[in-house]
Design an enzyme around this catalytic site. Structure first.
Site, PDB file in Angstrom:
ATOM      1  N   SER A  59       0.845  -1.190   0.000  1.00  0.00           N
ATOM      2  CA  SER A  59       0.000   0.000   0.000  1.00  0.00           C
ATOM      3  C   SER A  59       0.886   1.248   0.000  1.00  0.00           C
ATOM      4  CB  SER A  59      -0.915  -0.007   1.226  1.00  0.00           C
ATOM      5  OG  SER A  59      -1.800  -1.109   1.179  1.00  0.00           O
ATOM      6  N   ASP A 114       7.241  -9.087  -4.266  1.00  0.00           N
ATOM      7  CA  ASP A 114       6.028  -9.305  -5.056  1.00  0.00           C
ATOM      8  C   ASP A 114       6.175 -10.546  -5.945  1.00  0.00           C
ATOM      9  OD1 ASP A 114       4.850  -7.122  -3.921  1.00  0.00           O
ATOM     10  OD2 ASP A 114       5.172  -5.782  -5.617  1.00  0.00           O
ATOM     11  N   HIS A 220       9.252   3.553  -3.594  1.00  0.00           N
ATOM     12  CA  HIS A 220       9.274   3.339  -2.145  1.00  0.00           C
ATOM     13  C   HIS A 220      10.285   4.279  -1.491  1.00  0.00           C
ATOM     14  CE1 HIS A 220       8.342  -0.599  -4.116  1.00  0.00           C
ATOM     15  NE2 HIS A 220       7.267  -0.439  -3.379  1.00  0.00           N
ATOM     16  N   GLY A 385      -0.580  49.612   9.180  1.00  0.00           N
ATOM     17  CA  GLY A 385       0.145  50.874   9.213  1.00  0.00           C
ATOM     18  C   GLY A 385       0.261  51.626   7.915  1.00  0.00           C
ATOM     19  N   ASP A 386      -0.637  51.374   6.942  1.00  0.00           N
ATOM     20  CA  ASP A 386      -0.467  52.041   5.650  1.00  0.00           C
ATOM     21  C   ASP A 386      -1.703  52.790   5.167  1.00  0.00           C
ATOM     22  OD1 ASP A 386      -2.151  49.961   5.026  1.00  0.00           O
ATOM     23  OD2 ASP A 386      -1.011  49.271   3.277  1.00  0.00           O
ATOM     24  N   SER A 431      -8.299  48.892  -0.191  1.00  0.00           N
ATOM     25  CA  SER A 431      -8.881  50.225  -0.032  1.00  0.00           C
ATOM     26  C   SER A 431      -9.114  50.897  -1.380  1.00  0.00           C
ATOM     27  CB  SER A 431      -7.970  51.106   0.827  1.00  0.00           C
ATOM     28  OG  SER A 431      -7.864  50.594   2.136  1.00  0.00           O
TER      29      SER A 431
END
Length: 545
Positions: A59, A114, A220, A385-386, A431
């Site tokens: 698996s 296998d 693997h 802050g902008d 904005s």
């Protein structure tokens, strides 16, 4: 720490198989209830009237192998533990469960475990009077001198072709020969920049250095044949293609683009583009993928598999199947385009003079320019802050147009539309877009015949609709909305007072519902006025004066 989702390591594969069966789109898969250590996924609609096709292995390669079980492909898949071959007993039980008089073909990737386990199971099955044949897939070309090339992603193509032959009633010998012919015309090569993460493994694998990739590493996580000093997609595709072409020679090919588990869809798409422009482009007839077919858990890598086509293979690849994991081939063709004229959305206007409107514009822009540092300081407490710089940038742009005599001051709809257009261009962040929506929508409504106060409220409504903020969310809307509602009654002084009251109220709002402030805790918000609301209040104060 382990980078792997799981509950019980001992039940991990069984749990995953259950998930696969639950999600199978055709509802045609079952797990054989034999023993918890024997994991066999089989077709629920199988009647043993044709040759059975069985594959399997460790698996961790999902959707292989269970994802290829279904009509037109595999009859059953035998699932081992992670990267471990299934036992002889598991394979034998699968063979006995699904094999009828027509026999069974085993499709095995070329790994020692296998081969041995499937091979011994095949011999044992013959003692039950069953006819069993086996083909071994060895498509990996990474190690050209290796007498036992590994079986990798091309195995899925053998599944498809053998499954087609079996589904069409071919004999066991015919199915075996067709599958072997596919194996003999199949070549694959993979590459990765990171190996896979195993469950419970806390080690940080540092084998592959940053900026490098391993060529030909195993599914693997086995070390690759070589290390390539690049992560450039074109160079990597060219490296794979050149090696594959040298082995495959001339012909028409189906190309499988296999994700080894951890490559993003975007990266797989651009790798596909590189393949389409590679030296293979004239020989590619069909693309399969890009997709996960034979993975290696979450390995950051991919592989290419070339199948040299004949009429039978081509028919087999296109036959519909009822599986979870197969990908339908796509005819390879160059990028198609359709000519289309670009749309340049520009406000058409004629500059004009209006001293009163010029005064209002000058007051607003001067105010916002002068507030830059104050608003930035407020925003530093509750945001990034902008705010001051953002508003000042937009104000300076409009002021420059005013000074140069480029504004349609005597045409208010055009003026608002132009302001909206310029703010979207020069103001950064959200904005600028929000203010552009406000002025653009207001200008359109004014053009359609609404009075100015109502048009401005319509612009506000659209800003709220697209931006998601509303009254009470601690934004400039808390000052702008009450000001415009007061202006609707014809009183600029009342509008300025309402704007100031709205701005002051934001200092007492300890929860922001929108904007950067919504990410700030209430302690940092308490007592600090929203900078956008302050900007609105100061502009209305300047307009009143």
């Amino acid at each position: 720490m382990s980078r792997f989702f799981f509950n019980d390591r001992k039940q991990l594969v069984n749990d995953a198989i259950e998930g696969i069966l639950i999600s199978a789109p055709h509802g045609n898969l079952v797990k054989l209830d034999i023993d918890p250590a024997i994991r066999v996924v089989a077709r629920s609609d199988w009647d043993k009237s044709r040759v059975a096709v069985i594959s399997g292995g460790g698996s961790g390669h999902e959707p292989a192998h269970a994802g290829f079980v279904g009509k037109g492909m595999l009859t059953a898949a035998v699932c081992g533990d992670l990267f471990a071959s299934p036992s002889v007993d598991a394979v034998l039980n699968a063979i006995v469960a699904v094999t009828g008089d027509r026999g069974c073909l085993l499709i095995v990737k070329n790994y020692t475990g296998d081969r041995l386990n499937f091979g011994l199971a095949a011999e044992k099955a013959k003692r039950y009077g069953l006819k069993v044949e086996m083909v071994i897939v060895a498509d990996d070309i990474a190690l050209p001198d290796n007498k036992q090339p590994r079986g990798i992603a091309g195995t899925a193509l053998v599944h498809k072709i053998a499954g087609y032959a079996a589904e069409h009633g071919k004999s066991l010998g015919e199915v075996r020969d067709i599958a072997q012919q596919a194996c003999d015309n199949l070549w694959s090569l993979g590459v990765a920049m990171q190996t896979c993460n195993l469950p419970g493994n806390d080690d940080e694998e540092g084998r592959i250095r940053k900026g490098h990739v391993e060529l030909g590493l195993g599914i693997h996580g086995e070390p690759g044949a070589s290390v390539v000093d690049t992560q450039n997609s074109k160079e990597i595709i060219d490296t794979l293609v050149n090696a594959l072409k040298a082995r495959a020679g001339e012909g028409r090919f189906a190309v499988l683009i296999n994700n080894l588990g951890g490559v993003s869809a975007l990266e797989m798409a651009l790798l596909t583009k590189e393949l389409a422009h590679s030296a293979m482009k004239e020989q590619i007839a069909w693309l399969i993928g890009p997709a996960l077919l034979v993975s290696s858990l979450d390995m950051k890598g991919f592989s290419l598999s070339l199948l040299k086509l004949n009429d039978l293979f081509e028919k087999a690849l296109h036959e519909d199947v009822e599986t979870l994991g197969w990908q339908k081939p796509v005819a390879f063709a160059p990028l198609r385009t359709v000519a289309h004229s670009a749309i340049h959305d520009r406000v058409e206007y004629t500059p004009s003079e209006n001293p009163q409107v010029a005064g209002y514009v000058s007051a607003a822009t001067d105010t916002l320019s002068g507030l830059e540092n104050r608003l930035n300081a407020l925003d530093a407490k509750v945001g990034d802050g902008d705010t001051g710089s953002t508003f000042a940038q937009g104000a300076r742009e409009i002021a420059q147009y005013l000074e140069a005599g480029k504004l349609p001051l005597n045409d208010l709809p055009a003026l608002l539309l132009l302001v909206g257009e310029r703010l979207a261009t020069v103001m950064g962040g959200s904005s600028g877009v929000l203010m552009s929506i406000f002025f653009t929508a207001a200008g359109q409504k004014l053009h359609d015949g609404q009075p100015l106060p109502e048009a401005l409220l319509s612009g506000l409504a659209q800003m709220k609709h697209y931006g998601g903020a509303d009254l009470g969310d601690r934004t400039l809307i808390d000052a702008l909305q009450p000001a415009l509602e007061a202006l609707q009654k014809g009183d600029l002084k009342a509008a300025a007072q309402a704007a100031q009251a709205g701005a002051d109220a934001t200092a007492k709002m300890v929860k922001a519902g929108a904007g950067r402030s919504s990410y700030v805790n209430k302690e940092n918000l308490d007592g600090v006025t929203d900078p956008g609301a302050v900007a609105v209040a100061e502009v209305f104060k300047a307009l009143m004066q």
